[in-house]
Design a protein around this motif. Structure first.
Motif, PDB file in Angstrom:
ATOM      1  N   UNK A   1     -34.808   0.726 -15.346  1.00 42.02           N
ATOM      2  CA  UNK A   1     -36.209   0.306 -15.478  1.00 42.02           C
ATOM      3  C   UNK A   1     -36.347  -0.504 -16.776  1.00 42.02           C
ATOM      4  N   UNK A   2     -36.931  -1.712 -16.715  1.00 39.69           N
ATOM      5  CA  UNK A   2     -37.060  -2.529 -17.918  1.00 39.69           C
ATOM      6  C   UNK A   2     -38.031  -1.963 -18.954  1.00 39.69           C
TER       7      UNK A   2
ATOM      8  N   UNK B   1     -36.355  -7.461 -11.493  1.00 41.19           N
ATOM      9  CA  UNK B   1     -36.353  -6.189 -12.206  1.00 41.19           C
ATOM     10  C   UNK B   1     -37.144  -5.175 -11.382  1.00 41.19           C
ATOM     11  N   UNK B   2     -36.686  -3.942 -11.415  1.00 44.43           N
ATOM     12  CA  UNK B   2     -37.381  -2.872 -10.707  1.00 44.43           C
ATOM     13  C   UNK B   2     -37.818  -1.813 -11.702  1.00 44.43           C
ATOM     14  N   UNK B   3     -39.088  -1.457 -11.646  1.00 49.97           N
ATOM     15  CA  UNK B   3     -39.612  -0.409 -12.507  1.00 49.97           C
ATOM     16  C   UNK B   3     -39.451   0.939 -11.808  1.00 49.97           C
TER      17      UNK B   3
ATOM     18  N   UNK C   1     -44.102   2.114 -12.658  1.00 49.60           N
ATOM     19  CA  UNK C   1     -44.835   1.390 -11.616  1.00 49.60           C
ATOM     20  C   UNK C   1     -46.248   1.932 -11.515  1.00 49.60           C
ATOM     21  N   UNK C   2     -46.361   3.260 -11.542  1.00 58.09           N
ATOM     22  CA  UNK C   2     -47.675   3.902 -11.453  1.00 58.09           C
ATOM     23  C   UNK C   2     -48.536   3.501 -12.648  1.00 58.09           C
ATOM     24  N   UNK C   3     -47.967   3.537 -13.859  1.00 56.98           N
ATOM     25  CA  UNK C   3     -48.721   3.161 -15.058  1.00 56.98           C
ATOM     26  C   UNK C   3     -49.196   1.719 -14.981  1.00 56.98           C
ATOM     27  N   UNK C   4     -48.315   0.825 -14.516  1.00 59.57           N
ATOM     28  CA  UNK C   4     -48.690  -0.584 -14.419  1.00 59.57           C
ATOM     29  C   UNK C   4     -49.799  -0.787 -13.394  1.00 59.57           C
TER      30      UNK C   4
END
Ligand SMILES: [Zn+2]
Length: 68
Positions: free
Chosen positions: A27-28, A53-55, A60-63
């Motif tokens: 995760x970046x 890139x894959x979080x 992902x939830x935070x973004x």
């Protein structure tokens, strides 16, 4: 069968078959390891090995929460 191949030294080379459960990225945002099904990832015809890139699920939830 597809595989990755890495030469370790003059007498050692490893080959590892690529499956849908043994390809990973980090995760970046947080650096956690994320398992990737690359056949699914690249099926969109736009993703690539260097620009994609894959979080992780948490990031992902935070973004998503920041966007909404
Ligand atoms: Zn993350």
């Amino acid at each position: 069968m597809f595989y990755v191949k890495q030469t370790i030294n003059d007498s050692l080379e490893i080959k590892v078959e690529i499956h849908d459960d043994n390809v990973f990225t980090t995760c970046p945002d947080c650096g956690v390891e994320v398992c990737v099904d690359i056949s699914e990832l690249f099926s969109d015809g736009e993703s690539d090995l260097y620009g994609t890139a894959l979080f992780c699920a948490e990031c992902s939830k935070s973004r998503l929460e920041e966007i909404l």
